[in-house]
Design an enzyme around this catalytic site. Structure first.
Site, PDB file in Angstrom:
ATOM      1  N   GLY A 265       0.646  -1.374  -0.033  1.00  0.00           N
ATOM      2  CA  GLY A 265       0.015  -0.075  -0.095  1.00  0.00           C
ATOM      3  C   GLY A 265       0.734   1.148  -0.033  1.00  0.00           C
ATOM      4  O   GLY A 265       0.291   2.353  -0.502  1.00  0.00           O
TER       5      GLY A 265
ATOM      6  N   ASP B 291      -0.126   3.275   4.130  1.00  0.00           N
ATOM      7  CA  ASP B 291      -1.367   3.852   3.616  1.00  0.00           C
ATOM      8  C   ASP B 291      -2.313   4.313   4.308  1.00  0.00           C
ATOM      9  O   ASP B 291      -2.828   5.591   4.099  1.00  0.00           O
ATOM     10  CB  ASP B 291      -1.712   2.871   2.097  1.00  0.00           C
TER      11      ASP B 291
ATOM     12  N   ASP C 178      -6.179   1.961  10.263  1.00  0.00           N
ATOM     13  CA  ASP C 178      -7.416   1.520  10.339  1.00  0.00           C
ATOM     14  C   ASP C 178      -7.949   1.115  11.812  1.00  0.00           C
ATOM     15  O   ASP C 178      -7.861   1.921  12.864  1.00  0.00           O
ATOM     16  CB  ASP C 178      -7.823   0.675   9.285  1.00  0.00           C
TER      17      ASP C 178
ATOM     18  N   PHE D 130     -14.805   2.288   2.787  1.00  0.00           N
ATOM     19  CA  PHE D 130     -13.573   1.317   2.079  1.00  0.00           C
ATOM     20  C   PHE D 130     -13.148   2.395   0.967  1.00  0.00           C
ATOM     21  O   PHE D 130     -13.948   2.695   0.078  1.00  0.00           O
ATOM     22  CB  PHE D 130     -14.164   0.325   1.736  1.00  0.00           C
ATOM     23  N   VAL D 131     -11.910   2.736   1.140  1.00  0.00           N
ATOM     24  CA  VAL D 131     -11.384   3.861   0.171  1.00  0.00           C
ATOM     25  C   VAL D 131     -10.381   3.062  -0.560  1.00  0.00           C
ATOM     26  O   VAL D 131      -9.647   2.026  -0.229  1.00  0.00           O
ATOM     27  CB  VAL D 131     -10.894   4.725   0.858  1.00  0.00           C
TER      28      VAL D 131
ATOM     29  N   ASP E 120      -5.716  -0.508  -2.163  1.00  0.00           N
ATOM     30  CA  ASP E 120      -6.452  -1.447  -2.832  1.00  0.00           C
ATOM     31  C   ASP E 120      -7.628  -2.185  -2.455  1.00  0.00           C
ATOM     32  O   ASP E 120      -7.894  -2.038  -1.237  1.00  0.00           O
ATOM     33  CB  ASP E 120      -5.419  -2.556  -3.239  1.00  0.00           C
TER      34      ASP E 120
ATOM     35  N   ARG F 243      -5.124   0.122  -7.243  1.00  0.00           N
ATOM     36  CA  ARG F 243      -4.009   0.912  -6.633  1.00  0.00           C
ATOM     37  C   ARG F 243      -3.409   1.942  -7.353  1.00  0.00           C
ATOM     38  O   ARG F 243      -2.940   2.980  -6.852  1.00  0.00           O
ATOM     39  CB  ARG F 243      -2.688  -0.144  -6.360  1.00  0.00           C
TER      40      ARG F 243
END
Ligand code: IMP
Ligand code: MG
Length: 183
Positions: free
Chosen positions: A47, A103, A106, A155-156, A162, A168
């Site tokens: 990521g 990246d 979460d 969800f991004v 990805d 990506r």
């Protein structure tokens, strides 16, 4: 530009221009904090690859680059909580000041595990730079030293992030249409 991915994006959260500007600020902040510390960037694959390429060039300081790969996702949208190192460091980090580049932060499972691991391997310090922060989903008490943008609980994808290894290469950060992963 032609794209067969755009149709799967619900909405754009951060444009290429906004990302570019924020990454430039983050690069400067890193310089101010680390230029005299001979730091080592540790990118969390896969990521980090777009963000890290821009970030290290936004921070023109003497530094080294290293990568580590972990997996905690099984092609879904939720963390399994179990973190596995799938590609380990290739160099000695004893006594080094590390800048971990991720990246998105979460649940925090990945970075709390990694931070502990890197300290166990002898790092002098471990700082965390994340492009995105999704604080609403945190399960571990872990914080970014520098975070680019906050994102809502959706969800991004894009700019390195990805879904099942796709998207990506979307150049901006967008929310993925839920029907893409609910199929
Ligand atoms: P954590 O361990 O739950 O903090 O998750 C960290 C990893 O989960 C990140 O490095 C991403 O690869 C992935 N991840 C978490 N949320 C998202 C998202 O919204 N889009 C894409 N990947 C995500
Ligand atoms: Mg990742």
């Amino acid at each position: 530009m032609k794209s067969n991915m755009e149709q799967d994006i619900l909405r754009v959260l951060y444009t290429e221009e906004q990302i570019k500007q924020r990454v430039a600020e983050m690069g400067e902040e890193l310089y101010d904090r680390f230029a005299d510390k001979n730091p080592m960037f540790v990118g969390v694959l896969s990521g980090c690859f777009v963000f890290m390429a821009d970030l290290v060039r936004a921070s023109q300081m003497k530094s080294e680059l290293e990568f580590i790969a972990v997996s905690s996702y099984k092609n879904g949208t939720k963390s399994t909580g179990v973190v596995q190192i799938t590609r380990d460091l290739q160099c000695d980090i004893t006594g080094r000041n590390l800048i971990v580049v991720e990246d998105i932060l979460d649940s925090g499972n990945t970075l709390s595990y990694l931070k502990e691991y890197l300290l166990t391997r002898g790092a002098a310090s471990v700082s965390i730079v994340t492009l995105l922060d999704k604080p609403s989903r945190r399960q571990k008490a872990i914080y970014a030293d520098i975070a680019g943008f906050e994102v809502p609980d959706e969800f991004v994808v894009g700019y390195g992030l990805d879904y099942a290894q796709q998207y990506r290469n979307v150049p901006y950060i967008g929310v993925l249409k839920p029907e893409v992963y609910n199929k």
